[in-house]
Design a protein around this motif. Sequence first.
Motif, short mmCIF file in Angstrom:
data_model
loop_
_atom_site.label_atom_id
_atom_site.label_comp_id
_atom_site.label_asym_id
_atom_site.label_seq_id
_atom_site.Cartn_x
_atom_site.Cartn_y
_atom_site.Cartn_z
N HIS A 58 0.84 -1.21 0.00
CA HIS A 58 0.00 0.00 0.00
C HIS A 58 0.87 1.25 0.00
O HIS A 58 0.60 2.22 -0.72
N SER A 59 1.89 1.25 0.82
CA SER A 59 2.75 2.43 0.96
C SER A 59 3.50 2.71 -0.33
O SER A 59 3.63 3.87 -0.75
N ASP A 60 4.02 1.66 -0.99
CA ASP A 60 4.78 1.86 -2.24
C ASP A 60 3.89 2.49 -3.32
O ASP A 60 4.31 3.41 -4.02
N ILE A 61 2.68 1.97 -3.45
CA ILE A 61 1.78 2.48 -4.48
C ILE A 61 1.34 3.91 -4.16
O ILE A 61 1.19 4.74 -5.05
N SER A 62 1.14 4.20 -2.88
CA SER A 62 0.66 5.53 -2.50
C SER A 62 1.68 6.62 -2.76
O SER A 62 1.32 7.80 -2.84
N TRP A 63 2.96 6.24 -2.91
CA TRP A 63 3.98 7.26 -3.23
C TRP A 63 3.70 7.93 -4.57
O TRP A 63 4.06 9.09 -4.78
N ILE A 64 3.09 7.22 -5.51
CA ILE A 64 2.79 7.81 -6.82
C ILE A 64 1.79 8.96 -6.66
O ILE A 64 2.01 10.06 -7.16
#
Length: 481
Positions: free
Chosen positions: A127-133
């Motif tokens: 979730h965190s990796d994708i939310s960086w976008i």
Amino acid sequence: MPSSPPPPTPRGASSPSPPHPHHLAEQLPSASFQAPSEHTTATIEPSEATEKGELSVGGRTSEEAAHSPRDAEKAAPVLDDYPDGGLRAWSVVGGAWCISFTSWGFTNAYGVFQTYYQANQLSEYSHSDISWIGSLQLALVLACAILVGKAFDAGYVTWLLAGAACCWTAGLFGFSEATQYYQIFLGQGVACGLGAGMAFIPAASSVSHWFKKRRATALGILATGSSFGGIVYPVLLNQLFPRIGFGWTVRVAAFLTLAMLVTAILTVRSRLPPRKVEKIFDFSPLREKAFLLVTIGETIIMLCVALLPCPFSRLYALKYGVSSNLALYSLSILNAASIFGRIIPNWLADTYGPLTVLVPHCFMSGVLIFLFLPMCKSAGGLVAFTILFGFASGAYVSMMPALVASLTKDMREVGHRTATMFLIISVAALVGTPITGAIISRSDGSYVAAMCVAGSLTLVGSCFNAAAWWVVSREKGRFWV
């Protein structure tokens, strides 16, 4: 001794216009493009020249003074003559509305992309990796404002909007073919973020050039564009993803965005004379106590209220068995409610002042974040939360440009001052959602810790805004500021 009656109005002279019903808005600081000095002052004499619309500068008319390079800047019109309406002024609001529709509407729809990425292209990422976008996209909308604000003050409005159209549409068409994380990151996060950032500051700042008494109302109408965009883009994405696939869905969004940007290019214009750019990074506005307090407060709140419930509300609702159809459209419901949260508080701000209206709405948002946990476990609670939070947070988002304008004495600096605040807020926008995703991941999927932190920080930020209200209230000697 009785006072003598006022002299009769000369025949042919116009009677004074009645006061505007939003009378306190008239007490906003007037635009002053030239600091007074002991040697030179600009005055308007009741002479034949000024009756013809000419400004007297140092005993000469503006036309005569303009021939002297030394006096050219002094001859700039400094009259407090905001149109406050009319076709030209409202066309600027219309064009700026289109920018708000695309820049914030598309950015606020990232929750739909987040859900889609987790189920498709980026299923192996957290979730965190994708939310960086999405966080980078939002942060760039705010961060690049420091350069865009300077260019706006220098008079390059149309060039900025044209550059935004090129950058934005290139990013959209580019990541429509993306299958890898870095491709989506560059196309959606970087290119779309830069394009939206290049467009939004000129839009918001241009409206402040055309309105004074109704400035907060005009900016509130502008801000409703993001609410309508926040309804249209999520619905469009949810409907088209399963029907025509990811690539063509993004291309349809690209064509819609391009149409809005072209409309803005044709209508948005600044009105006041350009201001010479001296320093690119000038943080002198932060020396003002009220501006500093507001900037700190808005930054802390951006870390929480503008980000946390929006991307995660649908995931949280699905976790507790709420209908997937309702959960998917919860973001659209929130944005629909925020339409009223952007118009009504801004209309009240023209009478009672932006700070007076903003502070209680920020406290309300902080309390609602704490209520997120129990309310969003059921369909009725989810709908009630999105409506209430949409209204409260809508005031926070839409009030910032009006708030900066109310704290600005020289309106030629409004672009730079807005950009200074946005640059600092962008740091919170960048890290807010990833931090939330990390807290949720470390809590084994529990939302309790994340929402408690968000609610607490929102209340802290609201206290800074309340302190700014106290400072401005004491400086101006009135309650409504």
